[in-house]
Scaffold this motif. Structure first.
Motif, PDB file in Angstrom:
ATOM      1  N   GLY A  28       0.728  -1.104  -0.045  1.00 38.38           N
ATOM      2  CA  GLY A  28      -0.005   0.107  -0.041  1.00 38.38           C
ATOM      3  C   GLY A  28       0.755   1.160  -0.062  1.00 38.38           C
ATOM      4  O   GLY A  28       0.367   2.192  -0.141  1.00 38.38           O
ATOM      5  N   ARG A  29       2.259   1.132   0.385  1.00 43.01           N
ATOM      6  CA  ARG A  29       3.030   2.238   0.376  1.00 43.01           C
ATOM      7  C   ARG A  29       4.327   2.024  -0.594  1.00 43.01           C
ATOM      8  O   ARG A  29       5.274   2.422  -0.184  1.00 43.01           O
ATOM      9  CB  ARG A  29       3.439   2.595   1.690  1.00 43.01           C
ATOM     10  N   ASP A  33       2.651   3.050  -6.494  1.00 41.15           N
ATOM     11  CA  ASP A  33       1.354   3.230  -6.038  1.00 41.15           C
ATOM     12  C   ASP A  33       0.917   4.725  -6.047  1.00 41.15           C
ATOM     13  O   ASP A  33       1.697   5.536  -5.683  1.00 41.15           O
ATOM     14  CB  ASP A  33       1.013   2.880  -4.466  1.00 41.15           C
ATOM     15  N   ILE A  34      -0.234   5.008  -6.821  1.00 43.56           N
ATOM     16  CA  ILE A  34      -0.606   6.360  -6.966  1.00 43.56           C
ATOM     17  C   ILE A  34      -1.427   6.687  -5.886  1.00 43.56           C
ATOM     18  O   ILE A  34      -2.306   6.279  -5.431  1.00 43.56           O
ATOM     19  CB  ILE A  34      -1.617   6.397  -8.271  1.00 43.56           C
ATOM     20  N   HIS A  35      -1.041   7.996  -5.346  1.00 45.80           N
ATOM     21  CA  HIS A  35      -1.611   8.629  -4.289  1.00 45.80           C
ATOM     22  C   HIS A  35      -1.478  10.399  -4.564  1.00 45.80           C
ATOM     23  O   HIS A  35      -0.470  10.923  -4.722  1.00 45.80           O
ATOM     24  CB  HIS A  35      -1.015   8.612  -2.853  1.00 45.80           C
ATOM     25  N   GLU A  37      -3.083  14.019  -3.304  1.00 45.05           N
ATOM     26  CA  GLU A  37      -3.582  14.724  -2.283  1.00 45.05           C
ATOM     27  C   GLU A  37      -3.777  16.309  -2.738  1.00 45.05           C
ATOM     28  O   GLU A  37      -2.730  16.758  -3.318  1.00 45.05           O
ATOM     29  CB  GLU A  37      -2.531  14.676  -1.160  1.00 45.05           C
ATOM     30  N   ASP A  42      -8.662  13.327  -1.765  1.00 46.68           N
ATOM     31  CA  ASP A  42      -7.597  12.438  -1.614  1.00 46.68           C
ATOM     32  C   ASP A  42      -7.968  11.250  -2.380  1.00 46.68           C
ATOM     33  O   ASP A  42      -9.026  10.550  -2.402  1.00 46.68           O
ATOM     34  CB  ASP A  42      -7.598  12.171  -0.272  1.00 46.68           C
ATOM     35  N   TYR A  44      -6.414   7.578  -3.811  1.00 46.99           N
ATOM     36  CA  TYR A  44      -5.401   6.439  -3.722  1.00 46.99           C
ATOM     37  C   TYR A  44      -5.482   5.263  -4.470  1.00 46.99           C
ATOM     38  O   TYR A  44      -6.856   4.740  -4.425  1.00 46.99           O
ATOM     39  CB  TYR A  44      -5.246   6.301  -2.302  1.00 46.99           C
ATOM     40  N   PRO A  46      -3.461   1.721  -5.279  1.00 39.76           N
ATOM     41  CA  PRO A  46      -2.477   0.740  -4.950  1.00 39.76           C
ATOM     42  C   PRO A  46      -2.150  -0.030  -6.316  1.00 39.76           C
ATOM     43  O   PRO A  46      -2.382  -1.343  -6.262  1.00 39.76           O
ATOM     44  CB  PRO A  46      -2.835  -0.014  -3.662  1.00 39.76           C
TER      45      PRO A  46
END
Length: 66
Positions: A28-29, A33-35, A37, A42, A44, A46
């Motif tokens: 998940g990190r 992984d696309i995040h 903000e 937000d 997210y 993964p």
């Protein structure tokens, strides 16, 4: 079918019991992984974690059918 459901239930119980340690894994990190903000937003996705999980499950099911 009964064997599969019993094994699935045992797997879920094992994951639940091991969750404090499993949550420390980097799934998940991972890089890839696309995040995104933004203010009031937000997002997210993964992507890399999903690919690794898919490969892992494919190998497990392949091994189980052998």
């Amino acid at each position: 079918m009964q064997k599969t459901l019993i094994l699935l239930g045992l797997f879920i119980v094992a994951v639940g019991a091991l969750w404090p340690w499993l949550s420390r894994l980097p799934f998940g990190r991972l890089p890839g992984d696309i995040h995104i903000e933004r203010e009031h937003f937000d997002f997210y996705f993964p992507l890399t974690s999903s690919i690794l999980l898919s490969l892992l499950l494919t190998l497990i099911f392949w091994w189980w059918r052998r």
